[in-house]
Design a protein around this motif. Structure first.
Motif, PDB file in Angstrom:
ATOM      1  N   ARG A  43       0.842  -1.208   0.000  1.00 49.24           N
ATOM      2  CA  ARG A  43       0.000   0.000   0.000  1.00 49.24           C
ATOM      3  C   ARG A  43       0.875   1.256   0.000  1.00 49.24           C
ATOM      4  O   ARG A  43       0.543   2.244  -0.648  1.00 49.24           O
ATOM      5  N   ALA A  44       1.999   1.216   0.735  1.00 53.85           N
ATOM      6  CA  ALA A  44       2.904   2.371   0.765  1.00 53.85           C
ATOM      7  C   ALA A  44       3.519   2.618  -0.619  1.00 53.85           C
ATOM      8  O   ALA A  44       3.652   3.762  -1.050  1.00 53.85           O
ATOM      9  N   VAL A  45       3.864   1.555  -1.317  1.00 54.65           N
ATOM     10  CA  VAL A  45       4.394   1.687  -2.681  1.00 54.65           C
ATOM     11  C   VAL A  45       3.323   2.282  -3.592  1.00 54.65           C
ATOM     12  O   VAL A  45       3.592   3.223  -4.348  1.00 54.65           O
ATOM     13  N   ASP A  46       2.111   1.756  -3.526  1.00 50.95           N
ATOM     14  CA  ASP A  46       1.030   2.266  -4.367  1.00 50.95           C
ATOM     15  C   ASP A  46       0.785   3.748  -4.102  1.00 50.95           C
ATOM     16  O   ASP A  46       0.608   4.535  -5.038  1.00 50.95           O
ATOM     17  N   GLN A  47       0.772   4.140  -2.825  1.00 49.35           N
ATOM     18  CA  GLN A  47       0.552   5.543  -2.488  1.00 49.35           C
ATOM     19  C   GLN A  47       1.698   6.405  -3.020  1.00 49.35           C
ATOM     20  O   GLN A  47       1.475   7.481  -3.571  1.00 49.35           O
ATOM     21  N   THR A  48       2.926   5.932  -2.880  1.00 52.16           N
ATOM     22  CA  THR A  48       4.087   6.688  -3.366  1.00 52.16           C
ATOM     23  C   THR A  48       4.011   6.879  -4.875  1.00 52.16           C
ATOM     24  O   THR A  48       4.278   7.978  -5.378  1.00 52.16           O
ATOM     25  N   LEU A  49       3.639   5.843  -5.603  1.00 53.30           N
ATOM     26  CA  LEU A  49       3.524   5.959  -7.057  1.00 53.30           C
ATOM     27  C   LEU A  49       2.531   7.055  -7.438  1.00 53.30           C
ATOM     28  O   LEU A  49       2.767   7.818  -8.377  1.00 53.30           O
ATOM     29  N   THR A  50       1.447   7.168  -6.693  1.00 48.99           N
ATOM     30  CA  THR A  50       0.468   8.234  -6.934  1.00 48.99           C
ATOM     31  C   THR A  50       1.074   9.597  -6.630  1.00 48.99           C
ATOM     32  O   THR A  50       0.859  10.569  -7.365  1.00 48.99           O
ATOM     33  N   GLU A  51       1.863   9.680  -5.556  1.00 46.42           N
ATOM     34  CA  GLU A  51       2.454  10.949  -5.122  1.00 46.42           C
ATOM     35  C   GLU A  51       3.598  11.425  -6.026  1.00 46.42           C
ATOM     36  O   GLU A  51       3.975  12.587  -5.974  1.00 46.42           O
ATOM     37  N   LEU A  52       4.151  10.550  -6.858  1.00 48.66           N
ATOM     38  CA  LEU A  52       5.259  10.944  -7.727  1.00 48.66           C
ATOM     39  C   LEU A  52       4.854  12.031  -8.713  1.00 48.66           C
ATOM     40  O   LEU A  52       5.678  12.868  -9.074  1.00 48.66           O
ATOM     41  N   GLY A  53       3.610  12.016  -9.140  1.00 50.98           N
ATOM     42  CA  GLY A  53       3.148  13.028 -10.086  1.00 50.98           C
ATOM     43  C   GLY A  53       3.745  12.829 -11.462  1.00 50.98           C
ATOM     44  O   GLY A  53       4.204  11.753 -11.812  1.00 50.98           O
ATOM     45  N   ASP A  54       3.718  13.908 -12.241  1.00 50.68           N
ATOM     46  CA  ASP A  54       4.222  13.862 -13.621  1.00 50.68           C
ATOM     47  C   ASP A  54       5.677  14.300 -13.683  1.00 50.68           C
ATOM     48  O   ASP A  54       6.114  15.118 -12.893  1.00 50.68           O
ATOM     49  N   GLY A  55       6.403  13.789 -14.630  1.00 46.39           N
ATOM     50  CA  GLY A  55       7.793  14.191 -14.830  1.00 46.39           C
ATOM     51  C   GLY A  55       8.751  13.404 -13.966  1.00 46.39           C
ATOM     52  O   GLY A  55       8.364  12.570 -13.158  1.00 46.39           O
ATOM     53  N   SER A  56      10.034  13.716 -14.147  1.00 47.44           N
ATOM     54  CA  SER A  56      11.056  12.977 -13.408  1.00 47.44           C
ATOM     55  C   SER A  56      11.202  13.511 -11.987  1.00 47.44           C
ATOM     56  O   SER A  56      10.940  14.682 -11.713  1.00 47.44           O
ATOM     57  N   VAL A  57      11.625  12.639 -11.096  1.00 46.25           N
ATOM     58  CA  VAL A  57      11.687  12.963  -9.677  1.00 46.25           C
ATOM     59  C   VAL A  57      12.799  12.153  -9.014  1.00 46.25           C
ATOM     60  O   VAL A  57      13.089  11.026  -9.414  1.00 46.25           O
ATOM     61  N   TRP A  58      13.451  12.766  -8.029  1.00 45.11           N
ATOM     62  CA  TRP A  58      14.379  12.040  -7.171  1.00 45.11           C
ATOM     63  C   TRP A  58      13.553  11.448  -6.047  1.00 45.11           C
ATOM     64  O   TRP A  58      12.692  12.126  -5.484  1.00 45.11           O
ATOM     65  N   LEU A  59      13.790  10.201  -5.705  1.00 42.24           N
ATOM     66  CA  LEU A  59      13.036   9.541  -4.646  1.00 42.24           C
ATOM     67  C   LEU A  59      13.960   9.329  -3.458  1.00 42.24           C
ATOM     68  O   LEU A  59      14.977   8.635  -3.570  1.00 42.24           O
TER      69      LEU A  59
END
Length: 159
Positions: A43-59
């Protein structure tokens, strides 16, 4: 540099307001933080994927957040910053990924010691290790050092 910063274990009091998370988010200008709705890794992974938004991002992730970050190989991720990551609690999927990874280990971490993190990441592609001298897992008093190291590391990949 757009970033998403993940916090420590929510069942252990971890939130986006953790001092390591907030200091890291300030250093990674424009970083986004949020609170996990569940401590279940899937569930934490799924939520994070939603929070990434559009474009490239450092995680970036600290402790539990670092473990969760290691489970995400989404193409939007430019690279990973794992701070005292809970890699022993998960089965990371980013080991062979050639995008850059930074592992920051606390010298006196009783939960995820530097030697253990080096062993768990042995053979990982494109991985840099740094040790935070004198720090324990909670990194109190070392937040600025963590943030400065992470921000400087990310800047070397600026276009």
């Amino acid at each position: 540099m757009r970033a998403v910063v993940l916090h420590p274990h929510p069942d252990m009091g971890g939130t986006r307001h953790d001092p390591v998370v907030t200091t890291l988010a300030r250093a990674l200008v424009g970083a986004h933080t949020f609170d996990f709705v569940s401590s279940d890794p899937r569930r934490a992974v799924d939520q994070t994927l939603t929070e990434l938004g559009d474009g490239s991002v450092w995680l970036a992730g600290y402790s539990f957040g670092g473990g969760i970050a290691s489970l995400i190989d989404d193409p939007r991720v430019r690279g990973w910053i794992l701070v005292a990551p809970a890699l022993a609690m998960v089965a990371p999927v980013i080991a062979t990924d050639t995008r850059p990874k930074l592992v920051l280990a606390a010298e006196r971490d009783a939960f995820f010691p530097p030697a253990s993190l080096r062993e768990l990441t042995a053979g990982w592609a494109a991985t840099t290790h740094h040790e935070i001298a004198g720090a324990d897992h909670f990194l109190r008093g070392h937040e600025r050092d963590v943030a400065a190291r992470a921000a400087a590391w990310v800047l070397q990949f600026a276009p």
